[in-house]
Design a protein around this motif. Structure first.
Motif, mmCIF file in Angstrom:
data_model
loop_
_atom_site.group_PDB
_atom_site.id
_atom_site.type_symbol
_atom_site.label_atom_id
_atom_site.label_comp_id
_atom_site.label_asym_id
_atom_site.label_seq_id
_atom_site.Cartn_x
_atom_site.Cartn_y
_atom_site.Cartn_z
ATOM 1 N N SER A 122 -5.598 -0.632 -7.341
ATOM 2 C CA SER A 122 -5.045 0.720 -7.380
ATOM 3 C C SER A 122 -5.887 1.592 -8.307
ATOM 4 O O SER A 122 -6.491 1.104 -9.276
ATOM 5 N N GLU A 150 0.814 -1.223 0.000
ATOM 6 C CA GLU A 150 0.000 0.000 0.000
ATOM 7 C C GLU A 150 0.844 1.270 0.000
ATOM 8 O O GLU A 150 0.303 2.366 -0.132
ATOM 9 N N ARG A 180 -3.362 3.057 -3.509
ATOM 10 C CA ARG A 180 -3.508 1.601 -3.433
ATOM 11 C C ARG A 180 -3.741 1.266 -1.956
ATOM 12 O O ARG A 180 -2.910 0.664 -1.300
#
Lengths: 117, 114
Positions: free
Chosen positions: A75, A52, A69
């Motif tokens: 994403s 992330e 994301r």
């Protein structure tokens, strides 16, 4: 699905509109990249996520471009106040391991073709 | 960041062997060499990867000389369906971000004719 999925496949936006492009990477892939590809050119790096975390956004052309994301999987690339020069194919790629790792090639989606009128 | 140089285009005929060379004079010790193929309206697709000497898989071979300053992708007996753009990438394991090290050049447009 077995591959990287991108949606929409085509997007037409009027200049000034905001757009959001989605990428579903291969499940379990750590790395996710966004590239921009103009006609007749190679893909140009935009940004990179490790899970992330957005670790490199040096390729984003302006502050109108934003990527996230949040859960380390899907994403989204968002472009605010689109301009004609934003017209291009936006490619998403994922890889199992860190960038450049052996036997961890990039797996690309087929891209979103953005046309700004 | 290892810059790569490839021919812009190549022409061939079905059944011939095609060799595409990529120059990467400032390749780093930990850099691998990876080749991708791209068809129109599709994303690039991985073909082959190597570090030194020769690597072969079911679709191609990759030749890398001892100094590693260049590499050659060899496609045996090409067909019309091999018409595509071929990209050479050079990069090594990046442990601390820096995803932009995986940089594509302009690639080589291969055209295969009957």
């Amino acid at each position: 699905g077995a591959g990287v999925s991108q949606s929409p496949r085509y997007k037409v936006a009027k200049r000034g509109q905001d757009v959001a492009l989605r990428c579903d990477p291969i499940s379990g892939h750590v790395s996710l990249f966004w590239y921009q590809q103009a006609l007749g050119q190679g893909p140009e790096f935009l940004t990179y996520f490790q899970n992330e975390a957005q670790l490199d956004k040096s390729g984003l052309p302006s502050d109108r471009f934003f990527a996230e994301r949040p859960e380390g999987s899907v994403s989204t690339l968002k472009i605010q106040r689109t301009q004609q020069e934003d017209s291009a194919v936006y490619l998403c790629a994922s890889s199992l391991d860190l960038p450049g790792a052996l036997d961890s090639p990039l797996h690309f989606g087929n891209g979103t073709r953005l046309t700004v009128t | 960041l290892a810059k790569t140089t490839q021919p812009i285009s190549m022409d061939s005929y079905e059944g011939q062997e095609v060799n595409i060379t990529c120059s990467h004079n400032n390749i780093a010790t930990n850099d691998y060499i990876t080749w991708y193929q791209q068809f129109p309206s599709q994303g690039p697709r991985f073909i082959i990867q190597g570090y030194k000497t020769k690597v072969t898989n079911e679709v191609a071979s990759l030749f890398i000389p001892a100094d590693r300053k260049s590499s050659t992708l060899s496609l045996p007996r090409v067909s019309l369906s091999d018409t595509a753009v071929y990209y050479c990438l050079v990069g090594g394991l990046i442990l601390t971000g820096g995803g932009n090290k995986l940089t594509f050049g302009t690639g080589t447009q291969l055209k295969v004719e009957l």
